[in-house]
Design a protein around this motif. Structure first.
Motif, mmCIF file in Angstrom:
data_model
loop_
_atom_site.group_PDB
_atom_site.id
_atom_site.type_symbol
_atom_site.label_atom_id
_atom_site.label_comp_id
_atom_site.label_asym_id
_atom_site.label_seq_id
_atom_site.Cartn_x
_atom_site.Cartn_y
_atom_site.Cartn_z
ATOM 1 N N PHE A 1 60.394 38.973 78.824
ATOM 2 C CA PHE A 1 59.659 39.848 77.909
ATOM 3 C C PHE A 1 58.979 40.992 78.669
ATOM 4 C CE2 PHE A 1 59.510 36.085 74.924
ATOM 5 C CZ PHE A 1 60.321 36.670 73.970
ATOM 6 N N LEU A 2 58.388 40.669 79.810
ATOM 7 C CA LEU A 2 57.705 41.710 80.575
ATOM 8 C C LEU A 2 58.695 42.728 81.142
ATOM 9 C CD1 LEU A 2 54.991 39.638 82.473
ATOM 10 C CD2 LEU A 2 54.668 41.127 80.489
ATOM 11 N N GLU A 3 59.835 42.255 81.640
ATOM 12 C CA GLU A 3 60.834 43.169 82.188
ATOM 13 C C GLU A 3 61.435 44.048 81.089
ATOM 14 O OE1 GLU A 3 63.636 40.734 84.242
ATOM 15 O OE2 GLU A 3 62.404 40.595 86.062
ATOM 16 N N THR A 4 61.641 43.472 79.905
ATOM 17 C CA THR A 4 62.177 44.248 78.785
ATOM 18 C C THR A 4 61.185 45.309 78.339
ATOM 19 O OG1 THR A 4 63.467 42.336 78.036
ATOM 20 C CG2 THR A 4 63.126 44.115 76.453
ATOM 21 N N ALA A 5 59.912 44.933 78.291
ATOM 22 C CA ALA A 5 58.885 45.905 77.925
ATOM 23 C C ALA A 5 58.847 47.058 78.914
ATOM 24 C CB ALA A 5 57.520 45.221 77.850
ATOM 25 N N LYS A 6 58.945 46.731 80.203
ATOM 26 C CA LYS A 6 58.931 47.757 81.239
ATOM 27 C C LYS A 6 60.156 48.666 81.126
ATOM 28 C CE LYS A 6 58.351 48.221 86.282
ATOM 29 N NZ LYS A 6 59.541 49.026 86.617
ATOM 30 N N PHE A 7 61.325 48.062 80.880
ATOM 31 C CA PHE A 7 62.549 48.845 80.757
ATOM 32 C C PHE A 7 62.470 49.815 79.589
ATOM 33 C CE2 PHE A 7 66.630 49.445 78.626
ATOM 34 C CZ PHE A 7 67.360 50.056 79.649
ATOM 35 N N ILE A 8 62.028 49.322 78.437
ATOM 36 C CA ILE A 8 61.946 50.187 77.259
ATOM 37 C C ILE A 8 60.942 51.302 77.494
ATOM 38 C CG2 ILE A 8 61.242 50.289 74.831
ATOM 39 C CD1 ILE A 8 62.417 47.496 74.501
ATOM 40 N N HIS A 9 59.815 50.956 78.080
ATOM 41 C CA HIS A 9 58.792 51.962 78.337
ATOM 42 C C HIS A 9 59.325 53.071 79.240
ATOM 43 C CE1 HIS A 9 54.783 53.625 78.845
ATOM 44 N NE2 HIS A 9 55.007 53.659 80.144
ATOM 45 N N GLU A 10 60.046 52.683 80.270
ATOM 46 C CA GLU A 10 60.501 53.671 81.254
ATOM 47 C C GLU A 10 61.798 54.373 80.846
ATOM 48 O OE1 GLU A 10 60.786 51.610 84.940
ATOM 49 O OE2 GLU A 10 58.617 51.522 85.250
#
Length: 229
Positions: free
Chosen positions: A71-80
């Motif tokens: 979840f954290l990696e997906t959030a970071k990917f979408i944000h960036e």
């Protein structure tokens, strides 16, 4: 029948309505007015900003380390990645700083985001994921359906390429496996999970309607003459 197969079948009406919506078809054939696409992208940036926060909140409710990390990696990917795509698109569309400052979220986008927050604040990680899965899943299916389209507007071709990629398909396959696992672990809550999924499918369809009509908060909701008594 696993959860994702079941809800995909039950919610097919919303998927088909999205596939056939004039906004989506206008991207495919290049006839969608750029002003409507600009309106959509501004609302989508608002949605994605909050989508990443819901992912982070889901991470806080996850019960194993692998799910937390995902979840954290997906959030970071979408944000960036996706928000960077939006920033580039804003530049191409000529979105001004004044337009950004005066941005007002449309009712459909506001309601959709509120639904996601409600699912994560009042439910567990399975409920949160049931509410956020329809968005990427639908976009991936749209991307696959439109991947051979050749609109003469580069922005539309880029949009299709993002969601029609093999990487996007792999991501959704992984997410469907996760959702099936969550549902099997909480079989007594399947009706609740289905309800969250259904609402999000409805709001996905409403998102196209919102952009197509440039929805706002005036009387009558859309840019039409107010009804006369």
């Amino acid at each position: 029948m696993e959860f994702c197969e079941k809800v995909r079948k039950e919610m097919n009406v919303y998927f088909e309505a999205s596939f056939d919506h004039p906004f989506v078809q206008g991207i495919a054939d290049g006839t969608l007015p750029l002003e409507k696409f600009k309106f959509y992208m501004l609302q989508d940036a608002y949605y994605l900003k909050h989508y990443t926060k819901v992912l982070a909140l889901a991470a806080a409710k996850a019960t194993n380390d692998e799910d937390v990390q995902y979840f954290l990696e997906t959030a970071k990917f979408i944000h960036e990645a996706e928000l960077e795509l939006h920033r580039k698109t804003f530049k191409d569309l000529g979105v001004t700083a004044e337009e950004m400052e005066q941005f007002e979220v449309a009712p459909a986008a506001y309601n959709y985001v509120s639904h996601m927050y409600q699912s994560v604040f009042t439910g567990d990680v399975a409920e949160a994921f049931a509410a956020i899965l329809p968005c990427p899943w639908l976009y991936q299916e749209i991307g696959q359906k439109l991947k051979y389209a050749s609109p003469d507007i580069p922005l539309y071709a880029e949009w299709i390429a993002v969601y029609g990629s093999d990487e996007m398909k792999d991501t959704i396959d992984q997410q469907k496996k996760m959702m099936n696992r969550f549902a099997s672990e909480q079989s007594l809550k399947e009706t609740v999970l289905e309800a969250h999924f259904k609402k999000s499918c409805y709001y996905e369809w409403q998102f196209w309607e919102m952009a197509w009509t440039k929805q706002d908060w005036i009387e009558g909701v859309y840019h039409n003459e107010p009804a006369k008594n």
